[in-house]
Design a protein around this motif. Structure first.
Motif, mmCIF file in Angstrom:
data_model
loop_
_atom_site.group_PDB
_atom_site.id
_atom_site.type_symbol
_atom_site.label_atom_id
_atom_site.label_comp_id
_atom_site.label_asym_id
_atom_site.label_seq_id
_atom_site.Cartn_x
_atom_site.Cartn_y
_atom_site.Cartn_z
ATOM 1 N N GLU A 135 0.825 -1.207 0.000
ATOM 2 C CA GLU A 135 0.000 0.000 0.000
ATOM 3 C C GLU A 135 0.862 1.262 0.000
ATOM 4 O OE1 GLU A 135 -2.458 -3.323 1.693
ATOM 5 O OE2 GLU A 135 -0.393 -2.606 1.925
ATOM 6 N N MET A 136 1.976 1.215 0.715
ATOM 7 C CA MET A 136 2.857 2.384 0.749
ATOM 8 C C MET A 136 3.483 2.646 -0.612
ATOM 9 S SD MET A 136 2.895 4.043 3.592
ATOM 10 C CE MET A 136 4.432 4.950 3.314
ATOM 11 N N LEU A 137 3.981 1.592 -1.267
ATOM 12 C CA LEU A 137 4.577 1.769 -2.593
ATOM 13 C C LEU A 137 3.539 2.291 -3.581
ATOM 14 C CD1 LEU A 137 6.799 -1.428 -2.804
ATOM 15 C CD2 LEU A 137 7.621 0.938 -2.718
ATOM 16 N N THR A 138 2.335 1.775 -3.478
ATOM 17 C CA THR A 138 1.271 2.215 -4.376
ATOM 18 C C THR A 138 0.919 3.671 -4.119
ATOM 19 O OG1 THR A 138 0.374 -0.028 -4.414
ATOM 20 C CG2 THR A 138 -1.078 1.729 -5.147
ATOM 21 N N PHE A 139 0.843 4.044 -2.843
ATOM 22 C CA PHE A 139 0.527 5.422 -2.494
ATOM 23 C C PHE A 139 1.598 6.382 -3.006
ATOM 24 C CE2 PHE A 139 0.724 8.989 0.538
ATOM 25 C CZ PHE A 139 -0.572 9.473 0.427
ATOM 26 N N ILE A 140 2.854 6.017 -2.847
ATOM 27 C CA ILE A 140 3.957 6.853 -3.331
ATOM 28 C C ILE A 140 3.947 6.928 -4.854
ATOM 29 C CG2 ILE A 140 6.485 7.041 -3.447
ATOM 30 C CD1 ILE A 140 6.532 5.644 -0.674
ATOM 31 N N GLY A 141 3.556 5.840 -5.502
ATOM 32 C CA GLY A 141 3.512 5.815 -6.963
ATOM 33 C C GLY A 141 4.881 5.716 -7.603
ATOM 34 N N LEU A 142 5.813 5.100 -6.912
ATOM 35 C CA LEU A 142 7.176 4.988 -7.418
ATOM 36 C C LEU A 142 7.211 4.121 -8.675
ATOM 37 C CD1 LEU A 142 10.033 5.932 -6.631
ATOM 38 C CD2 LEU A 142 10.324 3.750 -5.449
ATOM 39 N N GLU A 143 8.046 4.510 -9.652
ATOM 40 C CA GLU A 143 8.110 3.823 -10.930
ATOM 41 C C GLU A 143 9.557 3.471 -11.289
ATOM 42 O OE1 GLU A 143 6.261 6.075 -14.002
ATOM 43 O OE2 GLU A 143 4.515 6.611 -12.773
ATOM 44 N N PRO A 144 9.730 2.445 -12.130
ATOM 45 C CA PRO A 144 11.076 2.128 -12.614
ATOM 46 C C PRO A 144 11.703 3.340 -13.306
ATOM 47 C CG PRO A 144 9.577 0.327 -13.111
ATOM 48 C CD PRO A 144 8.731 1.459 -12.592
ATOM 49 N N GLY A 145 12.985 3.526 -13.071
ATOM 50 C CA GLY A 145 13.718 4.620 -13.702
ATOM 51 C C GLY A 145 13.697 5.921 -12.937
ATOM 52 N N GLN A 146 12.936 6.001 -11.858
ATOM 53 C CA GLN A 146 12.853 7.253 -11.118
ATOM 54 C C GLN A 146 13.987 7.400 -10.104
ATOM 55 O OE1 GLN A 146 8.799 7.477 -9.522
ATOM 56 N NE2 GLN A 146 8.196 8.676 -11.315
#
Length: 500
Positions: free
Chosen positions: A76-87
């Motif tokens: 849920e935390m990763l989804t909330f942050i919205g982190l993506e490959p390459g960032q």
């Protein structure tokens, strides 16, 4: 420069109270629904869900960290942050690296995780960061002062997990306001600032950071917004209603189970940052940006280069100056001041002259309400802030609002927008309080504008303040600058209008 139309007229007062700052603790159902929608998207097939699950199940994660997952909700935390490959993401004071170990697999070999260790704690924590670097090729330790932080490239995300409150403790010797400004500076436009921390009781501010290691969410939010950030959304995935909030987070009765808030702030887009930073803006305007929620309001207004905008009853020109910067040399802003107001207070005319002279793409106009004259079918936006109720002031004929709305409708191109901000009056009062309290009933405004042919396409609670009793004059010291206000966006019908 521009044309001036001056008409001598009636005597009365216009309105220019500052916009309120809503209570951050009342983010409520809308914000939580937004965060739940983000989580639902990922769990229901978003392309990022497998990436997040892979990071969580990465065999390099220590068993002790995996054991904490049920309390920390990593997916849920990763989804909330919205982190993506390459960032690029900075994990501020990662300590042993619980979140760093999640971020590194998500951003992958094309991305970068900066493990930022404060100088004060480097003797103990630098080794952790270097170990993470050795284990993950895309982790870079950075040792430095929090209020002087810098990186070798603009970041997509800055993350603080249960650390923000510490930086208010005297021994850290951190200028927290400057730290937030540095975070703003190192992020790219649109970049995110995510803060997770232990909840303090309402009204405690940062008074208990050294004793209970808690911070009031409302206080933290105000500090971050002062640096120029837009509050985007909150998730309560780490909430615990059984936490009394008045004991140390290290107390055995609550340790590992404290009530925690997670806030996501966003750096505005470059055009809005540039408009707010324009050196032609007076200092008194800049000082009002946070209270007026300027960045968020400009986003809702959606003004673009080349747009034709009318700002009705401009006061001192606060929004006129911002629009002038946003529309650029290929656009134009018609800044209108009622002749009736100028006759009452000559400063209204002087202020308009000042704005007109400062911007080549602004036309200052003064005319009576009954003689408002805008270019037909040419405008993208007509905007009025805290002044719609003025159309119903007692000295004016009862047809004034209908006349102004008809002129606005005529001036807008098909699909053009009519943007209205005003002070809330009590439900069902219509315009009874317009002259006495300088307020208007939101429902009455909607009905009146829709009668002119407009469609309501958006209503925002951005400027609402539940502590405003709605019964005081907006200039009363008890509410001035903190009134509850509504934002309504109407649209002139057209065949090709985007679906709202």
């Amino acid at each position: 420069m521009t044309r001036w139309i001056l008409v001598t007229a009636l005597s009365l007062c216009g309105c220019a109270a500052a916009v309120p700052q809503p209570d951050p603790q009342s983010v409520g159902a809308a914000a939580e629904a937004a965060s739940q929608a983000i989580a639902a998207l990922a769990s229901d097939g978003s392309s990022l869900a497998p990436t997040y699950h892979a990071a969580i199940s990465d065999p390099r994660r220590p068993e002790a960290e995996v054991a904490r997952d049920p309390q920390r909700h990593p997916f849920e935390m990763l989804t909330f942050i919205g982190l993506e490959p390459g960032q690029r993401i900075a994990d501020i004071r990662p300590e042993e690296g619980y979140f760093t170990r999640l971020f590194a697999p998500v951003v992958g070999p094309e991305g970068q995780v900066y493990a930022f260790v404060p100088t004060l704690t480097a003797s103990r924590e630098q080794g952790f960061a270097e170990g993470l670097q050795a284990e993950y090729g895309n982790v870079t330790p950075v040792i430095g002062l929090l209020d002087q932080m810098s990186f070798d490239a603009p970041l997509d995300v800055v993350f603080m997990g249960q650390e923000y409150h510490d930086f208010h403790i005297d021994r850290f010797n951190v200028d927290v306001a400057e730290m937030n400004r540095r975070v703003f500076a190192v992020l790219r436009p649109g970049g995110r600032y995510v803060i997770l921390d232990h909840s303090g009781l309402p009204g405690t501010g940062h008074s208990e950071v050294a004793t209970l290691h808690r911070i009031e969410g409302a206080s933290l939010r105000r500090e971050v917004e002062q640096a120029g950030f837009i509050f985007e959304v909150e998730t309560r995935v780490l909430a615990n209603p059984d936490d009394p909030l008045d004991i140390s987070v290290f107390d055995d009765s609550i340790r590992g189970r404290t009530d925690q808030f997670v806030y996501l702030f966003r750096k505005p887009d470059a055009a809005i940052i540039d408009a707010l930073a324009d050196e032609r803006r007076p200092e008194e305007d800049r000082a009002r940006d946070v209270a007026r929620r300027a960045a968020e309001t400009l986003e809702l207004a959606d003004v673009n280069p080349g747009d034709q905008v009318a700002d009705l009853i401009v006061g001192g020109g606060y929004f006129t100056r911002l629009f002038a910067d946003l529309v650029g040399p290929s656009g134009h802003v018609y800044a209108w001041q009622p002749g009736e107001f100028v006759a009452f207070n000559a400063d209204y005319g002087t202020q308009l002259e000042t704005v007109d002279a400062a911007y080549d793409n602004v036309s200052g106009q003064v005319s009576r309400f009954a003689e408002l004259d805008l270019p037909e079918g040419a405008l993208d936006l007509v905007f009025t802030a805290q002044n719609y109720h003025d159309f119903h002031l007692n000295p004016f004929p009862p047809t004034t609002a209908a006349s102004v709305n008809a002129e606005v409708f005529r001036a807008l191109r098909p699909c053009g927008r009519y943007f209205v901000i005003d002070h809330h009056a009590g439900l069902g009062t219509g315009f009874e309080m317009s002259h006495s309290l300088h307020r208007a009933d939101e429902a009455a405004v909607i009905t009146e504008v829709q009668t002119a042919g407009f469609n309501l396409i958006q209503a925002s609670s951005l400027l609402e303040n539940p502590d405003d009793p709605l019964t005081a004059n907006v200039f009363d010291a008890s509410v001035r600058g903190h009134t509850s206000q509504f934002i309504l966006v109407f649209q002139k019908p057209g065949e090709d209008c985007p679906v709202s």
